[in-house]
Design a protein around this motif. Structure first.
Motif, mmCIF file in Angstrom:
data_model
loop_
_atom_site.group_PDB
_atom_site.id
_atom_site.type_symbol
_atom_site.label_atom_id
_atom_site.label_comp_id
_atom_site.label_asym_id
_atom_site.label_seq_id
_atom_site.Cartn_x
_atom_site.Cartn_y
_atom_site.Cartn_z
ATOM 1 N N LEU A 144 0.835 -1.208 0.000
ATOM 2 C CA LEU A 144 0.000 0.000 0.000
ATOM 3 C C LEU A 144 0.869 1.256 0.000
ATOM 4 N N CYS A 145 1.980 1.213 0.709
ATOM 5 C CA CYS A 145 2.904 2.349 0.728
ATOM 6 C C CYS A 145 3.456 2.604 -0.673
ATOM 7 N N THR A 146 3.704 1.528 -1.422
ATOM 8 C CA THR A 146 4.159 1.659 -2.810
ATOM 9 C C THR A 146 3.149 2.441 -3.641
ATOM 10 N N ALA A 147 1.864 2.106 -3.466
ATOM 11 C CA ALA A 147 0.814 2.819 -4.197
ATOM 12 C C ALA A 147 0.807 4.300 -3.833
ATOM 13 N N GLY A 148 0.998 4.614 -2.550
ATOM 14 C CA GLY A 148 1.031 6.009 -2.122
ATOM 15 C C GLY A 148 2.232 6.755 -2.676
ATOM 16 N N ILE A 149 3.406 6.127 -2.637
ATOM 17 C CA ILE A 149 4.618 6.755 -3.179
ATOM 18 C C ILE A 149 4.450 7.033 -4.665
ATOM 19 N N ASN A 150 3.925 6.051 -5.385
ATOM 20 C CA ASN A 150 3.731 6.222 -6.825
ATOM 21 C C ASN A 150 2.751 7.344 -7.126
ATOM 22 N N SER A 151 1.663 7.410 -6.357
ATOM 23 C CA SER A 151 0.669 8.461 -6.577
ATOM 24 C C SER A 151 1.263 9.844 -6.327
ATOM 25 N N ALA A 152 2.064 9.977 -5.252
ATOM 26 C CA ALA A 152 2.663 11.279 -4.939
ATOM 27 C C ALA A 152 3.673 11.699 -5.997
ATOM 28 N N THR A 153 4.464 10.762 -6.480
ATOM 29 C CA THR A 153 5.462 11.120 -7.500
ATOM 30 C C THR A 153 4.789 11.464 -8.827
#
Length: 303
Positions: free
Chosen positions: A28-37
């Motif tokens: 889930l953290c991966t999804a958040g990092i990708n969305s922010a970038t």
């Protein structure tokens, strides 16, 4: 003589709960990092790819590319959830890692894959693939957490979902730092490759349990029958509006604010995500005191 109390049987004792929960957090953290970038590089995508194609429609084009991820996300949850019991949680979570990796790499190397107007469709497809990866993560980790922690559902789900804003904070802060250091947008976007590869590799050596539905013997027909319950429709509409308010406008916050108020708009996303991260860690206690509906009512009032 007192009768000895039977020790409750933990049917998930054969599974490494801690490992699986941390794996879910990383996904889930991966999804958040990708969305922010993705949010942080929206202006770069517009200048690099869409302004040379059609300057008048470049903002519309970047909006379409950023927005299609949510379409992939929504359709994947709708289609993936019924398939979860048949394909298995481990396979779907591994597939999500592949979608994140391949979609991000396609976007990074888009200029080498296509030129001119065709690059729009390359980016569109890449973002759709990332959205599918995100949808697969959400498809798996929610029933997985409920299955592993049937007596701590609220506490564990809140702790897990704190890492969506947690990923947004990590991705947003790192993007600002890399930009200030003069690094290009490709490196910012590549931040999500590390956790995506990590949880994909860990999935391969992890044993996953069957879903709670399968373990309880509930048929797919009974599950779909719940869709017609009035309260399900109420929660569906509420979540639809909440997601529409939170997710899509969040992708525009950096591009819009940076140009209108001349500040790094990504900081607003980081600030709001920080509030979510903190509040979700305390939500479990609040739910027990207020009830889920009571907490939602207070949240709506504050909103």
């Amino acid at each position: 003589m007192a009768t000895p109390t039977a020790t409750p049987i933990d049917r998930h004792a054969a599974y490494n709960k801690r490992r699986i929960f941390i794996l879910s957090v990383i996904a889930l953290c991966t999804a958040g990092i990708n969305s922010a970038t993705q949010t942080a590089i929206a202006g770069d995508l517009q200048r690099t790819f869409f302004d040379p194609i059609d300057r008048l429609r470049s903002a519309e084009m970047v909006g379409s590319v950023l927005g299609v991820a949510f379409l992939g996300f929504a359709f994947t949850i709708a289609i993936g959830s019924p398939l979860l019991d048949y394909l298995g949680m481990g396979r779907l979570l591994t597939l999500s890692s592949f979608c994140f990796l391949s979609g991000t790499l396609i976007e990074i190397f888009a200029s080498s894959i296509a030129q001119g107007p065709d690059v729009y469709w390359v980016l569109y497809g890449a973002m759709l693939l990332v959205g599918v990866g995100w949808g697969l993560v959400e498809t798996v980790i929610n029933p997985l957490t409920v299955t592993l922690y049937p007596d701590e559902k609220t506490k564990r789900l809140n702790a897990l979902h704190a890492w969506w804003p947690g990923g947004l904070i990590i991705g947003g802060v790192c993007s600002v730092a890399l930009g200030a250091a003069g690094f290009n947008w490709q490196l910012k976007l590549g931040l999500s490759l590390i956790p995506a590869l990590t949880f994909g590799i860990v999935c391969l050596g992890t044993k996953f349990p069957p879903t709670e539905r399968m373990a309880s013997g509930i048929s797919a027909r009974e599950m779909f029958g719940e869709l017609l319950r009035p309260m399900f429709l109420v929660w569906f509409c509420s979540m639809f509006l909440t997601a529409a308010t939170e997710l899509a406008p969040g992708r525009w916050v950096d591009l819009a604010l940076t140009r209108t108020v001349h500040m790094a708009g990504i900081w607003l996303l980081v600030y709001v995500s920080g509030l979510m991260f903190v509040m979700r860690h305390f939500a479990g206690t609040a739910v027990h005191k207020l009830s889920p509906v009571g907490l939602l009512w207070v949240s709506c009032l504050l909103g």
